[in-house]
Design a protein around this motif. Structure first.
Motif: not given
Length: 347
Positions: A315-336
């Motif tokens: 097992v490498q991951m356990l995943i919960r699936l379904g239909y949920g509300p929209p959620v905002p994105r989380v941040p990412r470091r800039p490419v540089f």
């Protein structure tokens, strides 16, 4: 050449089929930006990239971002980087090239070099590849309640096929088995939360406000009411799930799936990450939300990891699936910040 000096890409109107994907700074930035939109454990973004030549890019593990308490062997880091690798492959396909991946090309001298990706021209991407690529900016980890609607059979078949296409196996988990899995997750989460070193590590990767990395407060999700699924405790010592908002009613029977690989080493972790990202993008295309459970895997002592293979592998991951509300994105470091501007050396 366009007016900006960037070579047009194959697969795009007006493109030249010989325009190599990493020939321009803009091309490198565009492809790496797609790669870093991948999910990662605690949004640690443990990756670095180095351009080798116009058609080749190296993917490195950023070992400064290894979670030493949660992930001492780097399994989660490898899965995270595998997800980024899959996004990179999709982005390369949008240029009319085929990404040829050499995993762990120098394991003895450069164990942090996870993959070398070389692009060769083959023609435009397929409609399915375009669809998955279009889903990259829309994929989210959703820790909020789902509405309980079951996934249609054809959607689950598509998710199983997505994992299979990357050499992994996705097994739906239901009924009593699902309840036992959730109990294991709850027990593991409570055990981890009792460890001061784990709490300190988790605190380092959580943010009250949005930053360049880590999990911001708006992504924690609410505290489940009595009997709800064991969502990860981001309370950080303020009481069980305190600070995550009032309790909420989650779906009474969460739909779970387990992702397996045949082995449990660095190559398998990369494979698992690519399979995970393909199935998450496939889920996004079908309007399906997902959140991830890894607490029982985090809790396994390092000396015992790799010895628990079952009929489907590890097992490498356990995943919960379904239909949920929209959620905002989380941040990412800039490419540089993730792009090494030095030319990679090759013997």
């Amino acid at each position: 050449m366009t007016e900006t000096g960037a070579a047009p890409q194959a697969g795009v109107p007006g493109a030249r089929p010989w325009a190599k994907p990493f020939a321009t700074r803009a091309g490198v930035r565009r492809l790496v930006a797609a790669a870093v939109a991948a999910p990662s454990v605690h949004n640690s973004q443990p990756w670095r990239f180095r351009r080798v030549d116009d058609a080749t890019l190296d993917l490195y593990a950023d070992l400064d971002r290894l979670l030493a308490v949660t992930d001492p062997l780097g399994r989660g880091l490898g899965v995270s980087c595998g997800a980024a690798l899959f996004n990179l492959r999709l982005a390369i396909r949008m240029t009319g090239h085929e990404p040829r991946v050499l995993p762990l090309p120098d394991p003895r001298d450069r164990p942090d070099l996870l993959a070398t990706v070389h692009a060769t021209p083959v023609g435009p991407p397929s409609p399915d590849e375009r669809l998955l690529h279009d889903m990259i900016p829309h994929r989210r980890t959703n820790r909020f309640p789902f509405d309980g609607r079951p996934l249609p059979r054809d959607v689950m078949v598509a998710l199983v096929a997505a994992a299979h296409d990357e050499g992994a196996t996705l097994i739906p988990v239901a009924g009593r088995t699902a309840r036992r899995v959730l109990d294991l997750v709850a027990t593991a989460d409570a055990t981890l939360a009792a460890d001061p070193a784990y709490r300190a590590e988790l605190a380092h990767w959580t943010r009250a406000e949005t930053g360049a990395d880590g999990v911001p407060g708006h992504a924690f999700g609410p505290r489940p009411s009595q009997g709800g699924p064991p969502m990860r405790d981001f309370g950080l010592g303020r009481g069980p799930y305190d600070g995550c908002g009032p309790p909420a009613d989650f779906e009474p029977e969460p739909q779970l799936a387990a992702l397996f690989t045949t082995g449990d080493g660095p190559r398998d972790w990369l494979r698992a990450g690519q399979a995970l990202q393909r199935l998450l993008l496939t889920a996004t295309a079908h309007g399906v939300a997902a959140s991830l459970f890894s607490q029982p895997l985090d809790l396994r002592p390092p000396q015992h990891r790799g010895d628990q293979a079952g009929p489907f592998g590890h097992v490498q991951m356990l995943i919960r699936l379904g239909y949920g509300p929209p959620v905002p994105r989380v941040p990412r470091r800039p490419v540089f910040e993730v792009l090494d501007r030095r030319q990679a050396r090759r013997a």
